[in-house]
Write a protein that holds these residues in place. Structure first.
Motif, PDB file in Angstrom:
ATOM      1  N   GLY A   1      38.932  49.306 115.758  1.00  0.00           N
ATOM      2  CA  GLY A   1      38.988  48.721 117.089  1.00  0.00           C
ATOM      3  C   GLY A   1      40.032  47.626 117.190  1.00  0.00           C
ATOM      4  N   THR A   2      40.110  46.774 116.165  1.00  0.00           N
ATOM      5  CA  THR A   2      41.098  45.696 116.188  1.00  0.00           C
ATOM      6  C   THR A   2      42.500  46.247 115.991  1.00  0.00           C
ATOM      7  N   PHE A   3      42.627  47.301 115.192  1.00  0.00           N
ATOM      8  CA  PHE A   3      43.920  47.980 115.056  1.00  0.00           C
ATOM      9  C   PHE A   3      44.410  48.467 116.417  1.00  0.00           C
TER      10      PHE A   3
ATOM     11  N   ALA B   1      44.033  43.998 112.441  1.00  0.00           N
ATOM     12  CA  ALA B   1      45.086  43.287 113.171  1.00  0.00           C
ATOM     13  C   ALA B   1      46.397  43.302 112.394  1.00  0.00           C
ATOM     14  N   PHE B   2      46.319  43.148 111.084  1.00  0.00           N
ATOM     15  CA  PHE B   2      47.544  43.171 110.265  1.00  0.00           C
ATOM     16  C   PHE B   2      48.197  44.545 110.330  1.00  0.00           C
ATOM     17  N   LEU B   3      47.402  45.603 110.196  1.00  0.00           N
ATOM     18  CA  LEU B   3      47.955  46.950 110.235  1.00  0.00           C
ATOM     19  C   LEU B   3      48.522  47.266 111.616  1.00  0.00           C
ATOM     20  N   GLY B   4      47.844  46.832 112.672  1.00  0.00           N
ATOM     21  CA  GLY B   4      48.363  47.053 114.016  1.00  0.00           C
ATOM     22  C   GLY B   4      49.718  46.405 114.210  1.00  0.00           C
TER      23      GLY B   4
ATOM     24  N   TRP C   1      46.397  35.161 113.678  1.00  0.00           N
ATOM     25  CA  TRP C   1      46.810  34.909 112.294  1.00  0.00           C
ATOM     26  C   TRP C   1      47.311  36.156 111.582  1.00  0.00           C
ATOM     27  N   ALA C   2      46.652  37.286 111.763  1.00  0.00           N
ATOM     28  CA  ALA C   2      47.079  38.487 111.033  1.00  0.00           C
ATOM     29  C   ALA C   2      48.450  38.982 111.503  1.00  0.00           C
ATOM     30  N   PRO C   3      48.717  39.093 112.809  1.00  0.00           N
ATOM     31  CA  PRO C   3      50.082  39.445 113.215  1.00  0.00           C
ATOM     32  C   PRO C   3      51.115  38.385 112.837  1.00  0.00           C
TER      33      PRO C   3
END
Length: 235
Positions: free
Chosen positions: A10-12, A94-97, A191-193
């Motif tokens: 979902g966050t992706f 979020a990082f993978l997105g 933070w992740a992006p």
């Protein structure tokens, strides 16, 4: 694992659409370059909507946000046993997105040589057009308070048409309150992006502005706790 997987996916979805909107609006030679704040807030709202639907279909509650997860658990709306899987899924998704957005827009990052040409960490993370640490921190508290207070009064916000209502709420928050800090309201979303922009080979990248990053980390957590605490007190 359903909670981790749902929040991860979902966050992706949330970030690949949301950060993708930022890239398309800012980078040179895209068809969507220069679009409006109204379009951006609507896009982020729909990104949230689709993220919640995906998370729910895999058995998660569609928090997509560590501030929501922590506040809900602290005040008894969510089990503590699920907190770590949810938050890990949110940050990793979020990082993978953000990584997928870098790949998708790679040639446009190469064309955009500087922040003046739209290539900045602002595509990935939030900042303030007028920096004032205390004021910006309070702004994130207020925006996240409104988010969580409404979520708590929607009931099961991952059911039926409610994810769409959540998306419309995000749009309204962006239009009404988002102009001060970019309405992060979510530590994982920021933070992740920001980390992806920092460590991955983004062409022509500039400073990631980590000195600002404490605001979208702690402001949303405080705002979420205040909203959940008030809800508990009133109910």
């Amino acid at each position: 694992m359903s909670g981790f997987l749902g929040e991860f996916l979902g966050t992706f979805v949330l970030i690949i659409f949301g950060v993708g909107i930022g890239a398309g609006f800012n980078l040179k030679k895209t068809y969507s370059n220069g679009s409006s704040w109204l379009a951006l807030t609507f896009g982020w709202g729909m990104a949230i909507t689709f993220g919640v639907y995906v998370a729910a279909s895999f058995g998660a509650e569609g928090h997509l946000n560590p501030a929501v997860t922590l506040a809900f658990a602290t005040f008894g709306y969510f089990p503590w046993s699920e907190v770590l899987p949810y938050i890990c899924g949110q940050f990793l998704g979020a990082f993978l997105g953000a990584t997928m957005v870098i790949i998708h827009y790679y040639q446009h990052f190469k064309e955009s040589k500087s922040p003046a040409e739209g290539n900045s960490v602002g595509i990935f993370a939030t900042g303030a057009p007028i920096y004032n640490g205390l004021n910006n921190f309070i702004s994130e508290i207020i925006a996240t308070f409104m988010l969580v207070f409404v979520l708590l009064n929607l009931g099961d916000f991952d059911k039926g048409l409610k994810p769409f209502i959540v998306g419309m709420m995000i749009m309204v928050i962006g239009l009404g309150l988002g102009g001060v800090t970019g309405f992060a309201m979510n530590p994982a979303r920021d933070w992740a992006p920001r980390l992806a922009y920092t460590i991955l080979p983004v062409p022509n990248k500039s400073d990631a502005n980590w000195s600002y990053a404490w605001i979208p980390m702690f402001g949303p957590i405080v705002g979420a706790f205040l909203a959940a605490g008030l809800q508990t007190l009133l109910k």
